[in-house]
Design a protein around this motif. Structure first.
Motif, PDB file in Angstrom:
ATOM      1  N   LEU A   1      -4.122   9.317  15.002  1.00  0.00           N
ATOM      2  CA  LEU A   1      -3.733   7.942  15.285  1.00  0.00           C
ATOM      3  C   LEU A   1      -2.283   7.962  15.749  1.00  0.00           C
ATOM      4  O   LEU A   1      -1.409   8.436  15.024  1.00  0.00           O
ATOM      5  N   TYR A   2      -2.053   7.503  16.958  1.00  0.00           N
ATOM      6  CA  TYR A   2      -0.723   7.545  17.566  1.00  0.00           C
ATOM      7  C   TYR A   2      -0.158   8.960  17.590  1.00  0.00           C
ATOM      8  O   TYR A   2       1.053   9.168  17.520  1.00  0.00           O
ATOM      9  N   GLY A   3      -1.035   9.961  17.697  1.00  0.00           N
ATOM     10  CA  GLY A   3      -0.562  11.332  17.810  1.00  0.00           C
ATOM     11  C   GLY A   3       0.140  11.608  19.116  1.00  0.00           C
ATOM     12  O   GLY A   3       0.911  12.555  19.235  1.00  0.00           O
ATOM     13  N   LEU A   4      -0.120  10.761  20.120  1.00  0.00           N
ATOM     14  CA  LEU A   4       0.519  10.877  21.418  1.00  0.00           C
ATOM     15  C   LEU A   4       1.470   9.699  21.595  1.00  0.00           C
ATOM     16  O   LEU A   4       1.112   8.548  21.297  1.00  0.00           O
ATOM     17  N   GLY A   5       2.690   9.984  22.060  1.00  0.00           N
ATOM     18  CA  GLY A   5       3.686   8.938  22.218  1.00  0.00           C
ATOM     19  C   GLY A   5       3.846   8.478  23.650  1.00  0.00           C
ATOM     20  O   GLY A   5       3.809   7.294  23.961  1.00  0.00           O
ATOM     21  N   ASP A   6       4.034   9.431  24.548  1.00  0.00           N
ATOM     22  CA  ASP A   6       4.198   9.168  25.977  1.00  0.00           C
ATOM     23  C   ASP A   6       3.656  10.377  26.728  1.00  0.00           C
ATOM     24  O   ASP A   6       3.342  11.404  26.127  1.00  0.00           O
ATOM     25  N   ASP A   7       3.570  10.248  28.046  1.00  0.00           N
ATOM     26  CA  ASP A   7       3.147  11.389  28.838  1.00  0.00           C
ATOM     27  C   ASP A   7       4.170  12.511  28.655  1.00  0.00           C
ATOM     28  O   ASP A   7       5.343  12.358  28.994  1.00  0.00           O
ATOM     29  N   GLY A   8       3.749  13.626  28.067  1.00  0.00           N
ATOM     30  CA  GLY A   8       4.658  14.727  27.773  1.00  0.00           C
ATOM     31  C   GLY A   8       5.175  14.740  26.357  1.00  0.00           C
ATOM     32  O   GLY A   8       5.950  15.630  25.995  1.00  0.00           O
ATOM     33  N   VAL A   9       4.785  13.770  25.537  1.00  0.00           N
ATOM     34  CA  VAL A   9       5.174  13.725  24.118  1.00  0.00           C
ATOM     35  C   VAL A   9       3.908  13.564  23.290  1.00  0.00           C
ATOM     36  O   VAL A   9       3.362  12.473  23.202  1.00  0.00           O
ATOM     37  N   PRO A  10       3.360  14.650  22.720  1.00  0.00           N
ATOM     38  CA  PRO A  10       3.882  16.019  22.689  1.00  0.00           C
ATOM     39  C   PRO A  10       3.648  16.739  24.015  1.00  0.00           C
ATOM     40  O   PRO A  10       2.987  16.205  24.915  1.00  0.00           O
ATOM     41  N   SER A  11       4.142  17.962  24.099  1.00  0.00           N
ATOM     42  CA  SER A  11       3.971  18.752  25.310  1.00  0.00           C
ATOM     43  C   SER A  11       2.500  19.105  25.506  1.00  0.00           C
ATOM     44  O   SER A  11       1.696  19.080  24.575  1.00  0.00           O
ATOM     45  N   GLN A  12       2.159  19.442  26.738  1.00  0.00           N
ATOM     46  CA  GLN A  12       0.770  19.762  27.042  1.00  0.00           C
ATOM     47  C   GLN A  12       0.298  20.987  26.271  1.00  0.00           C
ATOM     48  O   GLN A  12      -0.842  21.037  25.793  1.00  0.00           O
ATOM     49  N   ALA A  13       1.176  21.979  26.121  1.00  0.00           N
ATOM     50  CA  ALA A  13       0.777  23.186  25.394  1.00  0.00           C
ATOM     51  C   ALA A  13       0.499  22.880  23.937  1.00  0.00           C
ATOM     52  O   ALA A  13      -0.468  23.383  23.347  1.00  0.00           O
TER      53      ALA A  13
ATOM     54  N   ALA B   1      10.880  13.707  33.175  1.00  0.00           N
ATOM     55  CA  ALA B   1      10.780  14.388  31.883  1.00  0.00           C
ATOM     56  C   ALA B   1      10.988  13.394  30.757  1.00  0.00           C
ATOM     57  O   ALA B   1      11.858  12.522  30.834  1.00  0.00           O
ATOM     58  N   ALA B   2      10.181  13.532  29.712  1.00  0.00           N
ATOM     59  CA  ALA B   2      10.269  12.656  28.541  1.00  0.00           C
ATOM     60  C   ALA B   2      11.025  13.369  27.429  1.00  0.00           C
ATOM     61  O   ALA B   2      10.855  14.575  27.205  1.00  0.00           O
ATOM     62  N   PHE B   3      11.839  12.608  26.702  1.00  0.00           N
ATOM     63  CA  PHE B   3      12.626  13.134  25.583  1.00  0.00           C
ATOM     64  C   PHE B   3      12.303  12.298  24.351  1.00  0.00           C
ATOM     65  O   PHE B   3      12.655  11.115  24.282  1.00  0.00           O
ATOM     66  N   ARG B   4      11.614  12.897  23.381  1.00  0.00           N
ATOM     67  CA  ARG B   4      11.255  12.147  22.193  1.00  0.00           C
ATOM     68  C   ARG B   4      12.475  11.919  21.317  1.00  0.00           C
ATOM     69  O   ARG B   4      13.496  12.616  21.449  1.00  0.00           O
ATOM     70  N   ASN B   5      12.382  10.950  20.461  1.00  0.00           N
ATOM     71  CA  ASN B   5      13.463  10.635  19.539  1.00  0.00           C
ATOM     72  C   ASN B   5      13.741  11.827  18.625  1.00  0.00           C
ATOM     73  O   ASN B   5      12.811  12.430  18.075  1.00  0.00           O
ATOM     74  N   ASP B   6      15.021  12.186  18.474  1.00  0.00           N
ATOM     75  CA  ASP B   6      15.360  13.319  17.598  1.00  0.00           C
ATOM     76  C   ASP B   6      16.354  12.919  16.514  1.00  0.00           C
ATOM     77  O   ASP B   6      17.134  13.740  16.051  1.00  0.00           O
ATOM     78  N   TYR B   7      16.359  11.631  16.148  1.00  0.00           N
ATOM     79  CA  TYR B   7      16.970  11.113  14.921  1.00  0.00           C
ATOM     80  C   TYR B   7      18.456  10.772  14.983  1.00  0.00           C
ATOM     81  O   TYR B   7      18.921   9.944  14.200  1.00  0.00           O
ATOM     82  N   ALA B   8      19.248  11.415  15.835  1.00  0.00           N
ATOM     83  CA  ALA B   8      20.696  11.147  15.833  1.00  0.00           C
ATOM     84  C   ALA B   8      21.268  11.421  17.222  1.00  0.00           C
ATOM     85  O   ALA B   8      20.809  12.327  17.926  1.00  0.00           O
ATOM     86  N   TRP B   9      22.319  10.668  17.578  1.00  0.00           N
ATOM     87  CA  TRP B   9      22.933  10.832  18.897  1.00  0.00           C
ATOM     88  C   TRP B   9      23.813  12.071  18.982  1.00  0.00           C
ATOM     89  O   TRP B   9      24.234  12.452  20.089  1.00  0.00           O
ATOM     90  N   ASN B  10      24.095  12.712  17.880  1.00  0.00           N
ATOM     91  CA  ASN B  10      24.895  13.936  17.912  1.00  0.00           C
ATOM     92  C   ASN B  10      24.095  15.141  17.431  1.00  0.00           C
ATOM     93  O   ASN B  10      24.649  16.124  16.951  1.00  0.00           O
TER      94      ASN B  10
END
Length: 870
Positions: A41-53, A810-819
């Motif tokens: 359920l909601y395992g896919l976020g956007d095209d490329g999130v997660p990666s195809q592999a 290219a899609a960049f998933r959220n990684d929790y912090a701007w730094n």
């Protein structure tokens, strides 16, 4: 009668007095492997999130997502993910249509009325609009299944069956007819619908619903309910039996089942937990989807970072590997008892392979395998066991190590293998193949593993992580170390290493939505800084790695909150869970035998040494995992009876290997720049060959290729030309990014949100037309407002445009912090000789960028050489 294993250099563990017994009968098949219990359920976020592999390796056949432009979450739109879903193993894409609403429960929990008094129930236009978008915009509209009601019994519009039954049934009819009318209008035939969608099994509601739907010719195409709590590991088989008896009683032909939400927080990413659910659902031959508790786009916490595998991913991958087999009778010590040893058994007689996936117990496991047909397996077999450990939601799990590798004679159709196990969170893969296959050695690279709570602690606290707490993430060993926030906070432990060389320390740990740092000491002397990525919370763990040179013998390793004993490092309040030390003196290397490949197009395993026979369109696909981004030597080991050539596709990109002119055993090697995490390697041999397997290696020579400016261009993002609003920013202390001499990290922000806000990458000399990997050290902590209880994460996008050439998104998933930065690897095929690359996004902001790397996809020319070792 059973027979002991005959080992090469490693003796099997003997079952202790408290060993659990698992019986597997290969002669009693229970049906064709279904393979649908690793849905999400909601395992896919956007095209490329997660990666195809990552998606392909997990073999996800079904997923539920939000309707097009739905407001429940900012990502997970069905139309946005269908390309990658159907490009892999995807078969059924479900839509939670009520997720068009932003709140939970929907519409404040109350059934909407007819607010504008137009005579139309207000939900029907919402439903019709969602179905219309799928019907007109999807490339696969016939593969969608619409779920008009989600948990109607659980606070969503119809909780009181005694007073709301008639309303729900009438609304089912209205929803059913609306969906069908849209598909009919577009000539799409029957639209598939799932229901009723209850949050738990209700015999009374189900009886009334099915009776009504049959009478009105509106039966669902898939029957849906949820099995969430731990107690459902005990009750589900009874529920599905009641359901099937109900169909028989009502005279209704079989309707397949999808349990569209299962499991709790504590189950996700934990192999020994997941296998209990998978075994139960596969036994019942139903599809099922892991519940969505946190992030969209990471397979419900069963993949890590941009492209990585965690322990849950490997269990999904092993489960998907059973496709094409038949399941067999498995008798665990206790059936329908939560948190006990459970298993799936399968046999593929055509490929001459039997597999048992097992986990959930805390004792050694005596696996008694009967029904071993000598006509299929011969008079002796090879037995291999791999161990898959808990490694956190964001932990990087490489290929699970071999812990038992043996040859056994088959006596009276029986073989017994003992799995050495003291870890209730671990899962195991047991494989039986004919003894002509090549034995894989027992792994020896892990030289020490120490639970953090067993280290010598100073000014830190051990916390119990009770596995019965369903809403908590599991810790290795059920305990971890926290309150690590004082100048003298330290964890120290002893290791004994077998030789002088290079070692990789992997620290399973959790940070609280910010990156952090520790000082690493060896034998009391400061060695280096450990940089931790940000995580969702202290319990949502990942891994941080450092490489260290050690002399043979015993050493004391220590991580400390302060380098000087007085100043606490920024972000030092890190939860510590486990320390793993690996010997990587000879490089990072892995072997993927043909017996573990996914075969397609007529490829098959041969009796001779477990090789894959390839010809024509036949293919063998491997999923290789890497510890870091960079060059690896990928070697394909094969044999030919004459002239032939192999083709290798790396994450979908073709690499033509050199042809051979005559018969023999061969090794074809290509040096490829691979992303960290999961890599899909597909081998074909149109003219024919037999394939032994693939190996990957990253050692000194490969790292030297990384450092060669003829192969790789590297730059700090802030050193590249910017335009428009893009600007250099200084990171908050504790960043895990690339620091200057003063320890300060800079990045480039405000990229995008206008066509002129870009970062340029001038093409270095010698980087002409061809295939490349662009690696961006990127941070994205963007979220939508707190609509409901899920983190409302947003993927950000960059368009990479070659001047005079094409653009790649290219899609960049959220990684929790701007730094906090993760590497994102983007494949590029450049068509001009010198065109500058521009990074931007005309319509929305992109991520912040710390580093930029442009690498040639292949370094040097591929080689082929006659093998002397086979």
């Amino acid at each position: 009668m059973t027979l002991a294993l005959i080992m090469g250099s490693v003796a099997p563990a003997l079952a202790g007095p408290s060993a659990d017994t698992l019986n597997v009968d290969l002669s009693q098949t229970t049906g064709t492997f279904r393979g649908g219990a690793s849905g999400t359920l909601y395992g896919l976020g956007d095209d490329g999130v997660p990666s195809q592999a990552v998606l392909d390796g997990a073999h996800v056949t079904n997923t539920s997502q939000k309707p097009p432009d739905g407001l429940q979450h900012p990502s997970g739109d069905a139309l946005n993910v269908e390309k990658s879903f159907f490009a892999g193993s995807g078969k059924d894409l479900y839509v939670y249509v009520q997720d068009a609403y932003p709140d939970w429960p929907y519409n404040s929990g109350h059934r909407p009325g007819d607010a504008d008094h137009d005579g139309v129930w207000d939900y029907l236009p919402v439903l019709k609009a969602a179905v219309e978008k799928v019907a007109t915009k999807s490339a696969h509209p016939r593969d969608y299944i619409f779920i008009p009601f989600n948990e109607p019994d659980g606070g969503n519009w119809y909780p009181n069956w005694s007073t709301q039954k008639d309303q729900f049934l009438a609304d089912w009819s209205a929803a059913y007819d609306t969906i069908q009318s849209v598909y009919a209008a577009h000539g799409l035939g029957h639209a598939k619908i799932g229901g009723p969608g209850d949050s738990s099994w209700h015999a009374d509601r189900s009886t009334d619903f099915l009776s009504y739907a049959k009478a009105h010719n509106q039966l669902p195409d898939v029957f849906i309910w949820h099995e969430l709590g731990t107690n459902n590991l005990a009750t589900f088989r009874g529920h599905v039996t009641q359901y099937r008896q109900l169909l028989t009683t009502l005279g209704i032909p079989e309707i397949p089942v999808n349990i569209t939400e299962y499991g709790m927080l504590r189950d996700m990413g934990v192999p020994g937990q997941l296998v209990q659910w998978l075994a139960m659902f596969e036994d019942a031959k139903v599809d099922a989807q892991t519940a969505f508790w946190n992030y969209a786009g990471n397979l419900s916490d069963n993949s890590s970072r941009n492209n990585g595998a965690n322990g849950g991913w490997w269990m999904f991958k092993w489960y998907g590997d059973l496709t094409g087999a038949r399941t067999v009778k498995v008798t665990p010590p206790q059936l329908n008892v939560p948190d006990t040893l459970q298993a799936i058994g399968a046999v593929d007689t055509a490929q001459k392979k039997a597999t048992v996936l097992v986990g959930g117990g805390s004792n050694d496991v005596a696996v008694n395998i009967s029904g071993v047909d000598p006509k299929v397996f011969g008079s002796s077999v090879h037995v291999q066991v791999r161990q898959d450990r808990l490694n956190g939601a964001e932990g990087a799990s490489l290929q699970p190590p071999v812990v038992v590798s043996a040859t056994a004679a088959v006596v009276a159709g029986k073989v017994t293998v003992t799995i050495p196990n003291r870890d209730r969170y671990a899962g195991y893969q047991v494989e039986l193949t004919p003894a002509t296959t090549a034995l894989q050695p027992v792994a020896t690279d892990l030289v020490n593993t120490t639970e953090a709570e067993n280290a010598t602690l100073t000014d830190a606290t051990v916390y119990a992580q009770d596995p019965s707490r369903e809403w908590s993430f599991m810790a290795s060993g059920s305990r971890d170390v926290g309150s690590f926030n004082k100048a003298d906070s330290a964890a120290s432990w002893s290791v004994t290493v077998p030789r002088t060389g290079t070692y990789r320390l992997s620290i399973l740990s959790g940070s609280n939505q910010q990156p952090g740092q520790h000082a690493f000491f060896v034998d009391g002397t400061y060695n280096q800084l450990v940089k931790y990525s940000a995580d969702l919370g202290w319990g949502y763990r990942g891994t941080a790695d450092v490489t260290v040179s050690l002399s043979a013998g015993t050493h004391t390793l220590s991580v400390r909150a302060s380098k000087d004993g007085s100043t606490v490092l920024p972000g030092a309040d890190i939860t510590l869970d486990r320390f793993d030390l690996y010997d990587v003196t000879n490089g990072e290397q892995a072997t993927y035998p043909a017996v573990d490949a996914r075969l397609a197009g007529g490829a098959s395993l041969t009796c001779e040494a477990g090789r894959a026979s390839l010809s024509g369109s036949g293919s063998a696909t491997f999923f290789a995992t890497t510890a870091e981004t960079g060059y690896y030597d990928v070697t394909t080991q094969f044999r030919t009876t004459g002239a032939s050539a192999l083709a290798l596709a790396v994450n979908g990109r073709a690499v033509q290997l050199p042809a051979v002119s005559h018969a023999g055993p061969w090794n074809a090697t290509v040096r490829v720049f691979l992303p960290q995490g999961v890599n899909e390697l597909k081998v074909t041999a149109p003219a024919g060959a037999t394939l032994d397997g693939i190996t990957t290696l990253r050692g000194a020579a490969q790292k030297a290729a990384d450092a060669n400016p003829a192969n790789v261009f590297r730059s700090e993002a802030e050193a590249l030309p910017m335009s428009g609003a893009a600007r250099v920013q200084t990171d908050a202390a504790g960043s895990n990014g690339s620091a200057d001499a003063s320890g300060t990290v800079h990045d480039v922000g405000y990229l995008g949100n206008g066509a002129g806000n870009t970062l340029g990458i001038p093409r270095p000399s010698g980087f002409g037309a061809g295939d490349y990997q662009l690696v961006l050290g990127a941070a994205n902590a963007d979220k939508a407002g707190a609509i409901n209880y899920n983190p409302q994460v947003i993927s950000r996008f960059l368009d990479i445009t070659e001047s005079g050439g094409a653009a790649t998104r290219a899609a960049f998933r959220n990684d929790y912090a701007w730094n906090s930065y993760w590497d994102k690897t983007i494949p590029l095929t450049l068509t001009t000789a010198t065109g500058t690359l521009l990074l931007g996004n005309a319509t929305a902001y992109g991520p912040n960028l710390d580093t930029v790397t442009l690498a040639k996809f292949v370094a040097g020319a591929p080689t082929v050489a006659r093998s002397t070792g086979r």
